[in-house]
Design an enzyme around this catalytic site. Sequence first.
Site, short mmCIF file in Angstrom:
data_model
loop_
_atom_site.label_atom_id
_atom_site.label_comp_id
_atom_site.label_asym_id
_atom_site.label_seq_id
_atom_site.Cartn_x
_atom_site.Cartn_y
_atom_site.Cartn_z
N ASP A 1 23.17 -15.29 8.11
CA ASP A 1 24.62 -16.08 8.27
C ASP A 1 24.08 -17.71 8.21
O ASP A 1 24.94 -18.40 8.81
CB ASP A 1 25.03 -15.91 9.40
CG ASP A 1 25.75 -14.56 9.57
OD1 ASP A 1 25.76 -13.74 8.51
OD2 ASP A 1 25.61 -13.93 10.60
N ALA A 2 23.04 -18.32 7.59
CA ALA A 2 22.69 -19.40 7.45
C ALA A 2 22.62 -20.06 6.27
O ALA A 2 22.34 -21.14 6.08
CB ALA A 2 21.33 -19.82 8.14
#
Lengths: 289, 289, 289, 289
Positions: free
Chosen positions: D233-234
């Site tokens: 999720d980065a």
Amino acid sequence: MTQDTASRSAILLISCPDRQGLVAAVTDFIARHNGNILHLDQHVDADENVFFMRVEWDLSAFTIAPAHIASQFGAIAERFGMAFQLHFSDQTPRMAVFVSKEAHCLYDILYRYQAGEWRVEIPVIISNHPDLGTLAEKFGIEYRVFPVNKDNKAAQEAAQLELLREYRIDFVVLARYMQILTEGFVTHYPNRIINIHHSFLPAFAGAKPYHRAHERGVKIMGASSHYVTAELDAGPIIEQDVARINHRDSVEDLIRKGKDVEKLVLSRAIRFHLQRQVLVYKNKTVIFG
Amino acid sequence: MTQDTASRSAILLISCPDRQGLVAAVTDFIARHNGNILHLDQHVDADENVFFMRVEWDLSAFTIAPAHIASQFGAIAERFGMAFQLHFSDQTPRMAVFVSKEAHCLYDILYRYQAGEWRVEIPVIISNHPDLGTLAEKFGIEYRVFPVNKDNKAAQEAAQLELLREYRIDFVVLARYMQILTEGFVTHYPNRIINIHHSFLPAFAGAKPYHRAHERGVKIMGASSHYVTAELDAGPIIEQDVARINHRDSVEDLIRKGKDVEKLVLSRAIRFHLQRQVLVYKNKTVIFG
Amino acid sequence: MTQDTASRSAILLISCPDRQGLVAAVTDFIARHNGNILHLDQHVDADENVFFMRVEWDLSAFTIAPAHIASQFGAIAERFGMAFQLHFSDQTPRMAVFVSKEAHCLYDILYRYQAGEWRVEIPVIISNHPDLGTLAEKFGIEYRVFPVNKDNKAAQEAAQLELLREYRIDFVVLARYMQILTEGFVTHYPNRIINIHHSFLPAFAGAKPYHRAHERGVKIMGASSHYVTAELDAGPIIEQDVARINHRDSVEDLIRKGKDVEKLVLSRAIRFHLQRQVLVYKNKTVIFG
Amino acid sequence: MTQDTASRSAILLISCPDRQGLVAAVTDFIARHNGNILHLDQHVDADENVFFMRVEWDLSAFTIAPAHIASQFGAIAERFGMAFQLHFSDQTPRMAVFVSKEAHCLYDILYRYQAGEWRVEIPVIISNHPDLGTLAEKFGIEYRVFPVNKDNKAAQEAAQLELLREYRIDFVVLARYMQILTEGFVTHYPNRIINIHHSFLPAFAGAKPYHRAHERGVKIMGASSHYVTAELDAGPIIEQDVARINHRDSVEDLIRKGKDVEKLVLSRAIRFHLQRQVLVYKNKTVIFG
């Protein structure tokens, strides 16, 4: 946005019939004279075959003196049939604010003015009522009252125009000024009078928009900033925004919530205008990024 | 929201002239018969002096049988001059969807239907075109085509009404149905026909709203879901939402972006209706929380 | 909202374990003593089995004198294990504003104060810098400077607390006050210190949120108003809002655009607090409609 | 947007160190070979001194054959140190969709696919569960199930990669695929795997974001679409949007409302990708207008 940078830049706003080579011609002109492009945005209206461009470049190494740029660019403009405006980032436009009794937009403007958020000079605030004079005084801005009624409107507008000329005003902001300007007045500042209307235009043009929004039971209301034209609330829209409402909201709630939308929408429109991001075309605006 | 809980609940929608003791009378009725309130929302229109309330309570320990609640509550209603509706959470309303050729709203509805997001039965989809029949078939829903023209409109509406009766339809959703229903038709389903109009009403009521929004140069466009009344696009608004647009957006872009707003606004309106959250009053809606 | 009406009203905020008969008991108490309910909103947290209610009623015909309402309601409260607060619409809370150097939130507050948008008294503005003293002076509000550093923080907070007591301050607003208050300070005003944090919490809690938002490349940024607790930026959130940004926006643009969100979010939170619309529960807020 | 026009166009995406003459060089190349620019957007990251540009031009009169454009432009690219991508509007990218059990994003994708809203081919849907096979079948798209557990993950990913190669997949969309792809997998499709995360990143990265949003008591929730990188999720955020919530919303309500945000955010990100509007830089995206 580059207005805040230390170095000086030039901004060119262009519109003309679309054809091949437009961007190349303009950017070649800039590159050949050692200009570095800071920002370029263009748009083609495919339906109308019209080309629009805003380009801003750094003047620090530019080999044409600012005073001669317009004339030298003129040859290119002529070749392509371009209408163009040339601005410089270190010019400080002069703005007059017209108000009536409501203070919310004026506060928002004065905050930004005092904080240096905009490059602008506000030499005078004009009103048809004395109410906001104290506020203007707090900020050291001249406040001039022109009471307006049916009989004196023409004379008062003439006096206002005289005052604007005296103060070398570039553009006018109607910050909830509750008078309709005559076509005669508007003609003096084409696309240079910015109004805030307290509805989501074209819904509820004209008087008492919040009352009518309440009556209609809309679930979202809005505000619209536009250039003033001869036709009431029908000029080119610069910016709009909205707020959600519900059945609990009375007309007074709409008015209160609406003020927050109005002030932000008006201030955003003023910024677009000051940043030379707006081109008007066919009663619509192109807002360059 | 309690529709999803296992236990059964009752929902009472009330409106009446405002006066003292209204909430007390209703909640005392519920408490005395061992009902536990799950949700209560009320509203007073101070201008009109009208009281509105929605209350939902758990029936698991309620001492009045569902079939007798209405009659027993009737005494209270009479005393206060209340108009009321009584619903039960385990009722499954029956909804007919009218479509033309555009599929986006229908897809959104079918997704929610298949996913069980709503408590609803959709026995039939009605259209004036055959185009979406394949989609209906994929989902096993009957699809009935009623081609409409000037000459056969009355007869086709009569046939549609007959079909709705046959299927015991409770309410109708116009999911971009491109026909104007006659007043005769609308009268059969007062406040029970939900339409989606592809503009931010009251702006751009009528035909081709996206073209007109593009022409006017608005910076925000919207969609509005409303109950259908005899007057075109003028019924009580249930839900609205908006999307930001700019000068780059062609009419085609507005249509494309508008579809995303339309489908969500329509689906939210359907949910409000199904959850019994809507009361219509003076051509406006109260949407209970 | 009834605060603006001429007549006096009472507001009761209640929380307790959920059970049958709560609304009936409270509304019966009001009705029996001739109170007319102006607004009632309740909420049940089904997971926690907790009941929340805000009810406001007109006191013009109420048969219990305001000074005795709390004690008479006490019997009901005890029976149901209710925690409750009683407020009156004609009370004027006293608010202290803490600022540092940024003026945007203070301007927004002062506008609303001067316009009478809120029922509040602002007897003093406190700062760790002298910068905004001139602005405070323009509005005739006392401005007190408490320079804060590592060594004098405890002493300065003690002096600030003393000042707040002196001025009988009910609640504190941190309008971009760039100091972290110690737990010792916070303890004196539980759920009565409102902060504005310039990010969409819990994202970017702590220092330099706009820089970190820019670094992360988010497409939307926000601001959050919350009650201050011992843990930094972790208290109950009262209100949040957002603004869309894009790759063109520098950190300076984020700061500029963020200010507009900050000031509105903070002012909305202050209004909720003043209107007694907020109940804090499990580090979250219930915001009554 | 020109994808819908009949005639063929070329799209060039460029990034390089900023310097004078970049736009002129590129647009001169286009003009000299009789290309008419349909759209040009550029951006300079002033902090990093990097130049970005997307330019699209009509090929109908262009004097270089499409197959030779890249090599002929190569000389300019080399001179300025440009990284560039060349695309053609009549190419149809091939997209694989990965799903688990939730259908909302897949429905939204299939609607747009069937309606021809995107120029894309979807030859295969991949899942770790059989649940959505029926839906895929309705639309005549192959559905392949790869059950994944700790032990077989590497083998299954290898088999999936093989399948993607077989189908000549250009990019992958994770439409609520509830498995974390290994770095090994991701490496094969750099900036070509689009995920939708059901929170307003960077808030609530990782598991159960709606539960955590509910726990924290946020007033607005969101969804984020990003390119997948090795870190969970980065990756670079392509698009985000939000929805307002309140204390009444249970976790189930958040999940329900969140789905509407998720599907629109993911579909908008897919469109940006298909229109070649995205450039990734320093773990952020430039989204060209």
